[in-house]
Design a protein around this motif. Structure first.
Motif, mmCIF file in Angstrom:
data_model
loop_
_atom_site.group_PDB
_atom_site.id
_atom_site.type_symbol
_atom_site.label_atom_id
_atom_site.label_comp_id
_atom_site.label_asym_id
_atom_site.label_seq_id
_atom_site.Cartn_x
_atom_site.Cartn_y
_atom_site.Cartn_z
ATOM 1 N N PRO A 1 0.959 -1.156 0.051
ATOM 2 C CA PRO A 1 -0.079 -0.022 0.175
ATOM 3 C C PRO A 1 0.775 1.269 -0.343
ATOM 4 C CG PRO A 1 0.174 -0.801 2.237
ATOM 5 C CD PRO A 1 1.071 -1.734 1.424
ATOM 6 N N HIS A 2 -0.042 2.618 -0.067
ATOM 7 C CA HIS A 2 0.597 3.798 0.215
ATOM 8 C C HIS A 2 0.719 3.716 1.949
ATOM 9 C CE1 HIS A 2 -0.305 4.423 -3.828
ATOM 10 N NE2 HIS A 2 -1.672 4.270 -3.689
ATOM 11 N N TRP A 3 1.183 4.718 2.123
ATOM 12 C CA TRP A 3 1.415 5.209 3.765
ATOM 13 C C TRP A 3 0.944 6.418 4.057
ATOM 14 C CZ3 TRP A 3 1.888 1.890 7.973
ATOM 15 C CH2 TRP A 3 2.266 2.555 9.242
ATOM 16 N N VAL A 4 -0.217 6.811 4.678
ATOM 17 C CA VAL A 4 -0.524 8.144 4.990
ATOM 18 C C VAL A 4 -1.081 8.263 6.461
ATOM 19 C CG1 VAL A 4 -2.212 9.788 4.226
ATOM 20 C CG2 VAL A 4 -1.323 8.155 2.567
ATOM 21 N N ASP A 5 -0.819 9.344 7.082
ATOM 22 C CA ASP A 5 -1.069 9.400 8.417
ATOM 23 C C ASP A 5 -0.932 8.304 9.381
ATOM 24 O OD1 ASP A 5 -1.968 12.171 8.161
ATOM 25 O OD2 ASP A 5 -3.838 11.684 7.533
ATOM 26 N N VAL B 1 4.251 7.617 2.478
ATOM 27 C CA VAL B 1 4.959 6.864 1.274
ATOM 28 C C VAL B 1 3.641 6.865 0.060
ATOM 29 C CG1 VAL B 1 5.651 4.943 0.271
ATOM 30 C CG2 VAL B 1 6.273 5.501 2.806
ATOM 31 N N LEU B 2 4.208 7.494 -1.030
ATOM 32 C CA LEU B 2 3.224 7.249 -2.218
ATOM 33 C C LEU B 2 3.789 6.319 -3.233
ATOM 34 C CD1 LEU B 2 0.964 8.678 -4.039
ATOM 35 C CD2 LEU B 2 2.807 10.495 -4.631
ATOM 36 N N ALA C 1 0.330 -0.943 -5.163
ATOM 37 C CA ALA C 1 -0.693 0.010 -5.475
ATOM 38 C C ALA C 1 0.004 1.143 -6.307
ATOM 39 C CB ALA C 1 -1.320 0.518 -4.413
ATOM 40 N N LEU C 2 -0.546 1.489 -7.479
ATOM 41 C CA LEU C 2 0.020 2.645 -8.299
ATOM 42 C C LEU C 2 -1.039 3.866 -7.928
ATOM 43 C CD1 LEU C 2 1.139 1.216 -11.451
ATOM 44 C CD2 LEU C 2 2.529 1.647 -9.217
#
Length: 502
Positions: free
Chosen positions: A11-15, A207-208, A42-43
């Motif tokens: 995944p991405h990583w947010v908050d 992380v994007l 994931a893109l």
């Protein structure tokens, strides 16, 4: 098609939590030693990219205003956790990049040097003061963070290269969006989890995951104030041009074609060891790898023989086994590197050690290419002109130091170089005359320690600021100068308690 097993979504990583998004686009992640797909990353689409950037922007004011003592306390905790669990990270790197575990551990350790450097950032963030610059007028300077910053990192060092940047950026009070390579994205998520465990507030490190769509949003979104990039020169040029056109501060580290000069007085055993280490470590997938040996005078035959003997002892195989060198990162990259050996053969080089025929200690579907040594290379061949980024070591023969120096200075790149000699005068002349940013004297991979700065010249760097060290601190901060006059003194009251940093 390789067998698919243990499929997971990266995944991405947010908050401070994982985030997959609803876009649905993914890219396969493969174990290079087996050819097996181990996950799908994931893109991000534009909307998801903006969601990650917005999280960093929302977290910035509070992190900017957090005390330096609080920031460095969290950084110290991150350092301790990383030191305790770095083998976990190394094994993740090996599983997605292919480099042997010991090499991956070395990568983590070199990245941790920057973490440790950033733990002492307080000394570098302090400003200066001049009292009574004019009558009753004081002048002082401060350094302040920029805001949300982006890091776009390459596949070859999924831990070390991001760590060149984010410890300093975070310690200075910025928030971070890391865009790792889609080839090996899991290390970034592991690092994000470690930051959360260390107590970093939500939104400070994000992380994007993504491809060009995510990169372009980072380069154009007005909330992102600065971009750090490491990768190939064509992409570095694009990142620098696009980012600066949108008002961003950009440091874009590009490609390399690193030469090592071996003079007739050199210790040839030392030089041969160094050439093997620098040419074939991490399967040659290093921007600081030596890819060209410039043998001066009549030493070439003996030097090539010594390198050959050492190269033939190397064991290529699965990085989790007892191997010296692992596979290349993808099949497409393996085939591209092998095509340069094919082209060199057509052009008439002497193939001293042929890695195309390697018998690896690994699965048949791994992306294998063994150490390759080629001799009698000339400057018009593609094996010389192009950055191959694989385990291919070329030997050029020249008659003089001047001819060797001219070869390096005539090239488009200026990342790293080395000279092997026992003549101090020759070494001193070389470090003065060569047009390269990082120079080794009897040192094959002259990557500077963290309190110096990393970066090359010419087409190896776009922008004026190198990575880490004092230049890194300056990149992630900007200065203010305050001129003040106070006509009446103020009184703070009485407090006999010992002053504390909070």
């Amino acid at each position: 098609m390789p067998e698919v097993e243990e499929i997971r979504t990266i995944p991405h990583w947010v908050d401070n939590k994982p985030f997959v998004g609803a876009g649905g686009t993914t890219s396969p992640v493969t174990n290079p030693a087996s050819g097996v797909i181990t996950g799908h990353v994931a893109l991000a689409n534009v909307e998801e990219s903006r969601q990650v950037i917005n999280a960093a922007a929302a977290a910035f004011p509070a992190w900017r205003d957090a005390s330096l003592a609080k920031r460095t306390t969290i950084l110290f905790k991150f350092r301790e956790l990383l030191n305790e669990r770095k083998l976990e990270l190394a094994e993740i790197i090996t599983s997605e990049h292919g480099k042997v575990v010991s090499d991956a551990l070395g990568e983590v350790s070199r990245g941790q040097e920057v973490v440790e450097f950033a733990c002492g950032i307080a000394h570098l963030l302090k400003g200066g003061t001049t009292e009574n610059a004019s009558t009753n007028v004081d002048v002082h300077s401060v350094r302040q963070p920029l805001g949300p910053v982006a890091i776009i990192s390459p596949f070859n060092f999924p831990a070390m290269v991001p760590m060149w940047f984010f410890p300093i950026a975070i310690a200075a009070g910025n928030t971070v969006v890391l865009k790792p390579s889609e080839k090996n994205p899991s290390a970034a998520i592991w690092v994000a989890e470690l930051w959360a465990e260390a107590g970093l507030p939500a939104g400070v490190f994000n992380v994007l995951q993504g491809d060009k769509t995510a990169v372009d949003e980072l380069l154009t979104n007005p909330a992102v104030k600065a971009v750090s990039f490491v990768g190939s020169t064509p992409i570095a040029e694009y990142v620098y041009a696009t980012g600066t056109a949108h008002g961003k501060r950009v440091q874009a580290l590009g490609g390399a074609k690193n030469h090592a000069i071996v003079l007739p007085d050199a210790d040839l055993d030392l030089a041969a060891d160094a050439m093997v280490n620098a040419g074939f470590g991490s399967a040659g997938e290093r921007c600081m790898a030596i890819s060209v040996i410039v043998a001066v005078g009549n030493i070439a035959d003996e030097l090539v023989q010594k390198i050959k003997e050492r190269t033939l002892t190397l064991k290529t195989g699965d990085g989790t086994r007892d191997s010296d060198m692992g596979p290349l990162v993808t099949k497409a990259h393996r085939d591209k590197v092998a095509s340069y050996v094919d082209a060199g053969e057509r052009d008439g080089v002497t193939i001293v050690v042929d890695g195309r025929t390697v018998q690896p200690d690994g699965e048949a579907n791994g992306f294998w290419l063994g150490p390759t040594l080629i001799d009698n290379v000339t400057t018009d061949m593609s094996v010389y002109t192009d950055e191959i980024f694989g385990p291919v070591l070329s030997v050029l023969r020249v008659d003089s130091y001047e001819e060797a120096l001219d070869l390096i200075n005539a090239g488009p790149f200026g990342n790293g170089t080395a000279i092997f000699t026992n003549d101090g005068g020759a070494a001193r002349r070389f470090q003065n005359e060569v047009e390269v940013g990082m120079i080794g004297i009897n040192v094959p991979i002259p990557v500077p320690t963290a309190y110096y700065s990393f970066g090359g010249w010419k087409s190896s760097l776009f922008g004026d600021t190198h990575a880490h060290g004092i230049e890194g601190v300056h990149f992630f901060t900007r200065g203010k100068v305050v001129t003040s006059r106070w006509l009446d003194p103020s009184h703070g009251g009485i407090n006999l308690g010992f002053p504390q940093n909070n």
